[in-house]
Write an enzyme that holds these catalytic residues in place. Sequence first.
Site, PDB file in Angstrom:
ATOM      1  N   HIS A  32      -9.679   0.255  -4.798  1.00  0.00           N
ATOM      2  CA  HIS A  32     -10.288  -0.776  -3.946  1.00  0.00           C
ATOM      3  C   HIS A  32     -11.177  -0.162  -2.876  1.00  0.00           C
ATOM      4  CE1 HIS A  32      -6.720   0.723  -1.942  1.00  0.00           C
ATOM      5  NE2 HIS A  32      -7.348   0.456  -0.806  1.00  0.00           N
TER       6      HIS A  32
ATOM      7  N   HIS B  41     -15.530   3.295   0.755  1.00  0.00           N
ATOM      8  CA  HIS B  41     -15.128   4.307  -0.231  1.00  0.00           C
ATOM      9  C   HIS B  41     -14.032   3.786  -1.138  1.00  0.00           C
ATOM     10  CE1 HIS B  41     -12.035   4.664   2.891  1.00  0.00           C
ATOM     11  NE2 HIS B  41     -11.253   5.173   1.947  1.00  0.00           N
TER      12      HIS B  41
END
Lengths: 170, 170
Positions: free
Chosen positions: A34, A115
């Site tokens: 995620h 990220h």
Amino acid sequence: MKYGIAIFPSKDIQDVANSYRMRYDPHYALIPPHITLKEAFEEDDEDIEKVVKELSEVAKETNPFSFAIRKLSTFSPVTNTIYMKVEASEELQNLHERLNRTDIPKEDTFNFVPHITIAQKLSDDEHSDVYGSLQMKSFEFEERIDRFQLLYQLDNGSWTVYETFRLGKG
Amino acid sequence: MKYGIAIFPSKDIQDVANSYRMRYDPHYALIPPHITLKEAFEEDDEDIEKVVKELSEVAKETNPFSFAIRKLSTFSPVTNTIYMKVEASEELQNLHERLNRTDIPKEDTFNFVPHITIAQKLSDDEHSDVYGSLQMKSFEFEERIDRFQLLYQLDNGSWTVYETFRLGKG
């Protein structure tokens, strides 16, 4: 209860991320790969519907957007975390800012570096080995994001989705 | 891609279920504790938005409902699966039927026995030991359901939520 807000990238990216997380990320089993949009925050169960309403507003005012991944990076020396670097589109930055301007408790304490973690909690030696060998591989993705998720954390540390918010729809 | 439809019960129930799943369910890390509404089905990625539209309709036409858990049960001798028995309200039965009457591929092959698995793939001996000792505990819950989730399966067997559907809202 502890809540968090995240984007799940496509199955393709999740499968690649998991192929590394399986070995290098102790959170592998706790949540799918995620992009964290808002760090974990505490909220009373009775107040979560207010948060949901706010998130619906934010989602409605945000158009679907694209992002690219072109390479890996690391948070070392702060933490030995290796991640796919998400090239920060303006829309993604704006979405993050909007989510921190709501009444939802707790402003994020770190700068927003979008990220997808693929390795964390490595020893220094592991970190340089893994980062060295992964840098020889290519990580190239480009995709469209049209939703984000509100999740809550269970006692075992894993996360369950509470609600999905479609961008541009509310 | 492989999709499935499920309800996540409250955090309370999930935490109790996980305290057993951790030891007795090899799917522990793949998905949070859940009630399966529709077994896994294959769908083309291009067609999933049609499914989403149908599910929105079904959700809109279904009112939030309550269910109770009063005891454990087992699918033995068919499989050595121990579960919290979800007392089937008419609404839950109707929701399951509606989901199988849509154009979504594959009718469910089993009778609908709403349940939350807490142990599976046990040997016969393990099964009788675990079931015997768990039957001395009390499992009493009553709660309200106001949403279900469409999920897809990753290559590692884990499930990621694609979208949440609120009952009575669409």
